[in-house]
Scaffold this active site. Structure first.
Site, mmCIF file in Angstrom:
data_model
loop_
_atom_site.group_PDB
_atom_site.id
_atom_site.type_symbol
_atom_site.label_atom_id
_atom_site.label_comp_id
_atom_site.label_asym_id
_atom_site.label_seq_id
_atom_site.Cartn_x
_atom_site.Cartn_y
_atom_site.Cartn_z
ATOM 1 N N LYS A 106 -0.825 12.283 -3.189
ATOM 2 C CA LYS A 106 -2.169 12.505 -2.655
ATOM 3 C C LYS A 106 -2.190 13.852 -1.952
ATOM 4 O O LYS A 106 -1.420 14.095 -1.014
ATOM 5 C CB LYS A 106 -2.533 11.382 -1.678
ATOM 6 C CG LYS A 106 -3.874 11.603 -0.997
ATOM 7 C CD LYS A 106 -4.326 10.381 -0.212
ATOM 8 C CE LYS A 106 -5.604 10.674 0.550
ATOM 9 N NZ LYS A 106 -6.080 9.506 1.295
ATOM 10 N N LYS A 157 -4.063 11.788 -6.831
ATOM 11 C CA LYS A 157 -5.383 11.968 -6.231
ATOM 12 C C LYS A 157 -5.507 13.331 -5.573
ATOM 13 O O LYS A 157 -4.575 13.711 -4.870
ATOM 14 C CB LYS A 157 -5.560 10.865 -5.177
ATOM 15 C CG LYS A 157 -6.840 10.928 -4.380
ATOM 16 C CD LYS A 157 -6.802 9.865 -3.324
ATOM 17 C CE LYS A 157 -8.075 9.919 -2.510
ATOM 18 N NZ LYS A 157 -8.038 9.026 -1.387
HETATM 19 C C1 PBG Z 1 -8.025 8.010 3.592
HETATM 20 C C2 PBG Z 1 -8.701 8.044 2.268
HETATM 21 C C3 PBG Z 1 -9.440 9.120 1.787
HETATM 22 C C4 PBG Z 1 -9.905 8.770 0.540
HETATM 23 C C5 PBG Z 1 -9.450 7.491 0.259
HETATM 24 N N1 PBG Z 1 -8.688 7.055 1.351
HETATM 25 C C6 PBG Z 1 -9.815 10.401 2.430
HETATM 26 C C7 PBG Z 1 -8.844 11.113 3.246
HETATM 27 O O1 PBG Z 1 -7.642 11.131 2.951
HETATM 28 O O2 PBG Z 1 -9.290 11.681 4.219
HETATM 29 C C8 PBG Z 1 -10.756 9.669 -0.305
HETATM 30 C C9 PBG Z 1 -11.498 9.095 -1.418
HETATM 31 C C10 PBG Z 1 -12.580 9.978 -1.921
HETATM 32 O O3 PBG Z 1 -12.783 11.120 -1.487
HETATM 33 O O4 PBG Z 1 -13.273 9.494 -2.807
HETATM 34 N N2 PBG Z 1 -7.079 7.028 3.788
#
Ligand code: PBG
Length: 306
Positions: free
Chosen positions: A178, A231
């Site tokens: 991620k 992601k």
């Molecule tokens: C945080 C989380 C995020 C997303 C899913 N879980 C955002 C972040 O890391 O700040 C993003 C999903 C999206 O942008 O569609 N645990």
């Protein structure tokens, strides 16, 4: 006859934003056409999606401010919004796969994915809470927990806690690679979870790195993940392919909020055809190697495929 990549409804994981209340359906301003639902309306929406062939939902909750703290205590509440949501969805749709988001940011007064001490997001104390949170979701009936926090060692700790709790059949979909991405902006609006100070670069990955993604994935596989996620998706197609080539597990990719909103905005401005863009981008993500795609376009895509 010679088309290599064919999208189908069971490729999709549908993210669902749930908020307190009844009969609530709030449009998220930075995600046109996407909503936060109260549990009752989320269940109705999921019934429609199930009838269209979508088999899997991924649940996120918007936590009222007064329940947020630094330790994420509300995340462990057996009667919390997440736990009630899971019970309601599994009751209405027992066959639907329900995945739950595991991370502290929606519960954190700092908007960070972990516990904050000074200026630091502390890894190991956070992992303890994530493991307890996962057991609480499994107890409520989650089929998969989906840790999106990027702390180190959490997959092993979650696996062990699930085993000790007797939840041998609960799966783990790990957000393994991620990246610290600007494309999460609209999601943070949806859950009101933007970090109050700093950024997430001490735990999420540098977009410039490729080898590190493979290392992160290999660690999570060794610790017991059942599905590996990359992601975001659209800007990381090369990473999806490399991960697909290096693991013997299903690979998922998250087409994130900003990637959704970009297409919506461009289509609204008349710069491109929305339906064609949706199918082209999702096909590209699958062609890159994603077995599963989490996307806010899931319902629209399935309707288009029909
Ligand atoms: C945080 C989380 C995020 C997303 C899913 N879980 C955002 C972040 O890391 O700040 C993003 C999903 C999206 O942008 O569609 N645990």
């Amino acid at each position: 006859m010679v088309q290599e990549t064919i999208l189908k409804p069971s490729d999709f994981i549908l993210p669902v934003f749930i908020t307190e209340g009844e009969k609530v359906k709030d449009e998220i301003s930075s995600m046109p056409g996407y909503y936060r639902y109260s549990i009752d309306l989320a269940v109705e929406e999921l019934k429609e999606c199930w009838a269209l062939g979508i088999k899997c939902s991924l649940i996120f909750v918007k936590v009222p401010d007064e329940l947020k703290d630094n330790l994420g205590k509300e995340a462990l509440n057996e009667n919390g919004l997440m736990q009630r949501s899971v019970r309601a969805i599994k009751k209405a749709l027992p066959e639907m796969i329900v995945m739950t988001d595991v991370a502290l940011d929606p519960f954190s007064s700092f908007g960070h994915d972990g516990i904050v001490e000074g200026q630091e997001i502390v890894n190991d104390k956070t992992v303890d809470v994530l493991a307890k949170m996962s057991v609480s979701h499994a107890k409520a009936g989650a089929d998969f927990v989906a840790p999106s926090d990027m702390m180190d060692g959490r997959i092993g700790a979650i696996r062990q806690a699930l085993e000790e709790g007797g939840y041998h059949n609960t799966g783990i979909m790990s957000y393994a690679a991620k990246y610290a991405s600007c494309f999460y902006g609209p999601f943070r609006d949806a859950l009101d979870s933007a970090p109050g100070f700093g950024d997430k670069k001490t735990y999420q990955m540098n977009p410039a790195n490729r080898l590190e993604a493979i290392k992160e994935v290999e660690m999570d596989v060794a610790e017991g993940a059942d599905i590996i996620m990359v992601k975001p998706a659209h800007a990381y197609l090369d990473i999806i392919r490399e991960v697909k080539n290096s693991v013997q597990l299903p690979v998922s990719a998250y087409h994130v909020s900003g990637e959704y909103s970009m297409i919506k905005a461009a289509a609204k401005a008349g710069y491109l055809n929305e339906d064609q863009a949706i199918i082209e981008v999702l096909t590209g993500i699958k062609r890159a190697g994603a077995d599963l795609i989490a996307t806010y376009f899931a319902k629209q895509a399935v309707q288009l495929l029909k």
